[in-house]
Design a protein around this motif. Sequence first.
Motif, PDB file in Angstrom:
ATOM      1  N   PHE A   1      -7.610-137.594 -23.971  1.00 52.73           N
ATOM      2  CA  PHE A   1      -6.489-137.147 -24.804  1.00 52.73           C
ATOM      3  C   PHE A   1      -6.924-136.861 -26.231  1.00 52.73           C
ATOM      4  N   ASP A   2      -6.270-135.835 -26.775  1.00 48.61           N
ATOM      5  CA  ASP A   2      -6.378-135.573 -28.211  1.00 48.61           C
ATOM      6  C   ASP A   2      -5.074-136.111 -28.775  1.00 48.61           C
ATOM      7  N   ILE A   3      -5.134-137.213 -29.548  1.00 49.48           N
ATOM      8  CA  ILE A   3      -3.924-137.938 -29.941  1.00 49.48           C
ATOM      9  C   ILE A   3      -3.645-137.750 -31.422  1.00 49.48           C
ATOM     10  N   THR A   4      -2.377-137.427 -31.744  1.00 46.67           N
ATOM     11  CA  THR A   4      -1.972-137.300 -33.148  1.00 46.67           C
ATOM     12  C   THR A   4      -0.825-138.277 -33.401  1.00 46.67           C
ATOM     13  N   LYS A   5      -0.929-139.059 -34.457  1.00 42.50           N
ATOM     14  CA  LYS A   5       0.162-139.964 -34.824  1.00 42.50           C
ATOM     15  C   LYS A   5       0.704-139.519 -36.177  1.00 42.50           C
ATOM     16  N   VAL A   6       1.970-139.104 -36.163  1.00 40.46           N
ATOM     17  CA  VAL A   6       2.583-138.573 -37.376  1.00 40.46           C
ATOM     18  C   VAL A   6       3.675-139.529 -37.873  1.00 40.46           C
ATOM     19  N   PRO A   7       3.538-140.041 -39.108  1.00 44.04           N
ATOM     20  CA  PRO A   7       4.593-140.938 -39.620  1.00 44.04           C
ATOM     21  C   PRO A   7       5.886-140.195 -39.923  1.00 44.04           C
ATOM     22  N   LEU A   8       6.995-140.836 -39.649  1.00 45.21           N
ATOM     23  CA  LEU A   8       8.323-140.242 -39.928  1.00 45.21           C
ATOM     24  C   LEU A   8       8.901-140.901 -41.185  1.00 45.21           C
ATOM     25  N   MET A   9       9.129-140.057 -42.195  1.00 44.11           N
ATOM     26  CA  MET A   9       9.585-140.571 -43.495  1.00 44.11           C
ATOM     27  C   MET A   9      11.098-140.456 -43.595  1.00 44.11           C
ATOM     28  N   ASP A  10      11.723-141.530 -44.075  1.00 41.37           N
ATOM     29  CA  ASP A  10      13.173-141.462 -44.336  1.00 41.37           C
ATOM     30  C   ASP A  10      13.434-142.168 -45.647  1.00 41.37           C
ATOM     31  N   ASP A  11      13.780-141.404 -46.646  1.00 40.31           N
ATOM     32  CA  ASP A  11      14.078-141.983 -47.973  1.00 40.31           C
ATOM     33  C   ASP A  11      12.863-142.746 -48.534  1.00 40.31           C
ATOM     34  N   GLY A  12      11.650-142.203 -48.346  1.00 42.52           N
ATOM     35  CA  GLY A  12      10.445-142.845 -48.874  1.00 42.52           C
ATOM     36  C   GLY A  12       9.963-144.008 -48.027  1.00 42.52           C
ATOM     37  N   GLN A  13      10.719-144.307 -46.943  1.00 43.98           N
ATOM     38  CA  GLN A  13      10.322-145.388 -46.028  1.00 43.98           C
ATOM     39  C   GLN A  13       9.781-144.784 -44.740  1.00 43.98           C
TER      40      GLN A  13
ATOM     41  N   LEU B   1      -7.991-150.114 -30.519  1.00 38.35           N
ATOM     42  CA  LEU B   1      -8.081-148.777 -31.106  1.00 38.35           C
ATOM     43  C   LEU B   1      -6.703-148.247 -31.463  1.00 38.35           C
ATOM     44  N   PHE B   2      -5.781-148.352 -30.516  1.00 38.30           N
ATOM     45  CA  PHE B   2      -4.435-147.820 -30.740  1.00 38.30           C
ATOM     46  C   PHE B   2      -3.709-148.625 -31.819  1.00 38.30           C
ATOM     47  N   GLN B   3      -3.975-149.934 -31.849  1.00 31.01           N
ATOM     48  CA  GLN B   3      -3.352-150.786 -32.861  1.00 31.01           C
ATOM     49  C   GLN B   3      -3.806-150.366 -34.258  1.00 31.01           C
ATOM     50  N   GLN B   4      -5.115-150.111 -34.332  1.00 29.95           N
ATOM     51  CA  GLN B   4      -5.690-149.731 -35.624  1.00 29.95           C
ATOM     52  C   GLN B   4      -5.142-148.381 -36.077  1.00 29.95           C
ATOM     53  N   LYS B   5      -5.039-147.422 -35.153  1.00 26.90           N
ATOM     54  CA  LYS B   5      -4.547-146.086 -35.506  1.00 26.90           C
ATOM     55  C   LYS B   5      -3.076-146.145 -35.923  1.00 26.90           C
ATOM     56  N   LEU B   6      -2.336-147.049 -35.275  1.00 27.22           N
ATOM     57  CA  LEU B   6      -0.914-147.206 -35.599  1.00 27.22           C
ATOM     58  C   LEU B   6      -0.755-147.683 -37.036  1.00 27.22           C
ATOM     59  N   LEU B   7      -1.610-148.673 -37.395  1.00 25.57           N
ATOM     60  CA  LEU B   7      -1.575-149.215 -38.749  1.00 25.57           C
ATOM     61  C   LEU B   7      -1.890-148.128 -39.772  1.00 25.57           C
ATOM     62  N   GLU B   8      -2.926-147.313 -39.437  1.00 26.31           N
ATOM     63  CA  GLU B   8      -3.309-146.226 -40.337  1.00 26.31           C
ATOM     64  C   GLU B   8      -2.150-145.267 -40.551  1.00 26.31           C
ATOM     65  N   ALA B   9      -1.459-144.944 -39.475  1.00 21.87           N
ATOM     66  CA  ALA B   9      -0.343-144.001 -39.571  1.00 21.87           C
ATOM     67  C   ALA B   9       0.792-144.605 -40.407  1.00 21.87           C
ATOM     68  N   PHE B  10       0.970-145.906 -40.273  1.00 26.09           N
ATOM     69  CA  PHE B  10       2.047-146.551 -41.037  1.00 26.09           C
ATOM     70  C   PHE B  10       1.698-146.674 -42.507  1.00 26.09           C
TER      71      PHE B  10
ATOM     72  N   VAL C   1      -2.697-139.305 -38.400  1.00 24.80           N
ATOM     73  CA  VAL C   1      -3.957-139.750 -37.805  1.00 24.80           C
ATOM     74  C   VAL C   1      -4.225-138.934 -36.553  1.00 24.80           C
ATOM     75  N   ARG C   2      -5.476-138.542 -36.405  1.00 20.70           N
ATOM     76  CA  ARG C   2      -5.807-137.782 -35.199  1.00 20.70           C
ATOM     77  C   ARG C   2      -7.112-138.319 -34.631  1.00 20.70           C
ATOM     78  N   PHE C   3      -7.158-138.538 -33.313  1.00 22.04           N
ATOM     79  CA  PHE C   3      -8.389-139.001 -32.678  1.00 22.04           C
ATOM     80  C   PHE C   3      -8.411-138.607 -31.217  1.00 22.04           C
ATOM     81  N   GLU C   4      -9.625-138.723 -30.661  1.00 26.57           N
ATOM     82  CA  GLU C   4      -9.804-138.339 -29.257  1.00 26.57           C
ATOM     83  C   GLU C   4     -10.274-139.568 -28.500  1.00 26.57           C
ATOM     84  N   THR C   5      -9.714-139.777 -27.312  1.00 25.34           N
ATOM     85  CA  THR C   5     -10.234-140.890 -26.508  1.00 25.34           C
ATOM     86  C   THR C   5      -9.852-140.715 -25.040  1.00 25.34           C
TER      87      THR C   5
END
Lengths: 474, 131
Positions: A98-110, A68-77, A82-86
């Motif tokens: 937990f209510d989990i939020t994964k926020v991508p960090l952008m640097d120069d479009g990367q 689950l976490f692997q899949q959510k990580l990929l989605e965020a990348f 991504v937000r989910f509860e588990t």
Amino acid sequence: MNTSLQLVQDEQRFRSLFENNPDLVLFQNATGTILDANQAFLAHINKPKEQVLHRPLSDFLPPDKRPLFQQKLLEAFRGKKVRFETDVKFDGLEPRRFDITKVPLMDDGQITGIHAVFRDITAVAAAQLMVQKQAQKLHTVFESITDAFFLVDHNWHFTYLNSEVERLLNVQRDDILGLSVWDVFPEEANGVFYQHYTQAISTGQAVHFEGFFERLQMWFDVKAFPSEEGLSVYFSDVTDRVKAHEELYRQNNDLQQFTYIVSHNLRGPLANIMGLVDLLSSAQPASYDFEQIRQHLQLNTHQLDAVLQDMNTILTIRDNRNVVAPEQVLLLDVIEQARRTLEVPLAQCGGSIRLAVPPNVRVHGNRAYLYSIFFNLLSNSIKYRADARPLQVEIESTVSPEHDIVITFADNGSGFDLQKAGSDVFKLYKRFHSQHVGRGMGLYLVKTHVEAMGGHIAVSSHEGVGTRFTIHLR
Amino acid sequence: MDILLIDDNSTSVFLTEMLLKREGFSDNIRSFLAAQDALHYIEQHLPDRAPAVIFLDLNMPVMDGWEFLDALKPHEQELAQRCHIYVLTSSLAASDAQRAKEYTLVSGLIHKPVDSQMIKLIRTEISEQSK
């Protein structure tokens, strides 16, 4: 201001926000390796920072949660938040939600990494579950009671109703929840239920009453309790009980009429016979008085017999009420039959009948009763015609909006004072004309017959103008 | 002595008339099959000639015995002491006897059939009161 100083200050502000965040916060790279973890995370899994950094998050997760976490990580990348509860059971700890939020960090479009924020919602989730359970429990209670039950808010809107309400009122929960009671049942907007409910609300006192629900022709026993939320209403179908009570009342009335008959109409001729027999003993046979007495004796014995036959007729109708199978009777047929029977007296008085009955109209009932109704009404019309004008009878049939057959029978006869006659019109042995012979049986029979077929009858009359009967049959 | 019979039943009128004649009660007997006709007759003859006795049936169409008694109320003063009303009924109902007591003009209630003995009794009653 110096740009590099500003950068340093921004960096410090961010660190503080990261470190002191009460939620568990991680910074991960694309492979899931933890590059940074805040105090709250370290405290939660109870490990020093050096045992956590540069290790994949999956090392600390139970095996079943890793995909689950692997899949959510990929989605965020892929660049979206991504937000989910588990539920997560970190090594050696109690499981938490937990209510989990994964926020991508952008640097120069990367995308250089993601921030993962774990908010512990175990307590909130438990509370929510409790609320759900309580609601379910309440629902079960309201479903298990035999009463119909509903709640309305202060604007009369349905907020809850159990399935007994659906069954009794023939409504669907989903159709009426949120609607106003008086929009669902507009015909009751000023009726008996409304009056009792408003009384309950305005006085703050519970009310208990029996009300007739017109739409379904049912009697309800209702208890309504005002509260802060609005009004809770419990009710049950008591139609059978009320009907039984009415039937009892009706039978009691009949019994009283019967006593009246015995008192007046059986004893009347009998008392005469007793008196006559007494006189007979002192009268000379073959004398004028003797002959008179004999004639009166004959008259009164016949009257006595007539009363007994009437009673037999009445009792037969009552016994057959639930026995005689109803049929579809052609209305015109029975009217014609009654007219033929009374053809001679009708012709003798110069009377005429105007019929406005379509030839195909049928009524649900008993042929003999229908014949008796028209025979009695017509013979009354002939008997109580006005001397001043030739008798005219009008018989009409129409269909009411409720699909009843409505028959009106009107004549231009002498009529009677309805105000004075009042409720006695249809009573047994009540008479309203002194100059005519009559036992007061006809209209009683008419009413009994109409009611035995499930119908009802009303009368209007004006002295010197005529009489009109309105009969409703099915 | 004027006597009025008010009864819609002809046999009942015949019986009472016959008994009254046989007992020599009076030769002046008038019968009415309708109460409103009797009322009209009484009103015509008041105040000078009030009937001495009225035999009144209860169960009659159009105007029954009670309605007749109510219609007489305005004349109560003129009739009191001079006119005796006997309610004559085939009813055995206690409620009728009770109700009859409420009318001061009513001297008594007699269950049909009336017989010689009853006629004699009434005669005595009247003659004692008029003494």
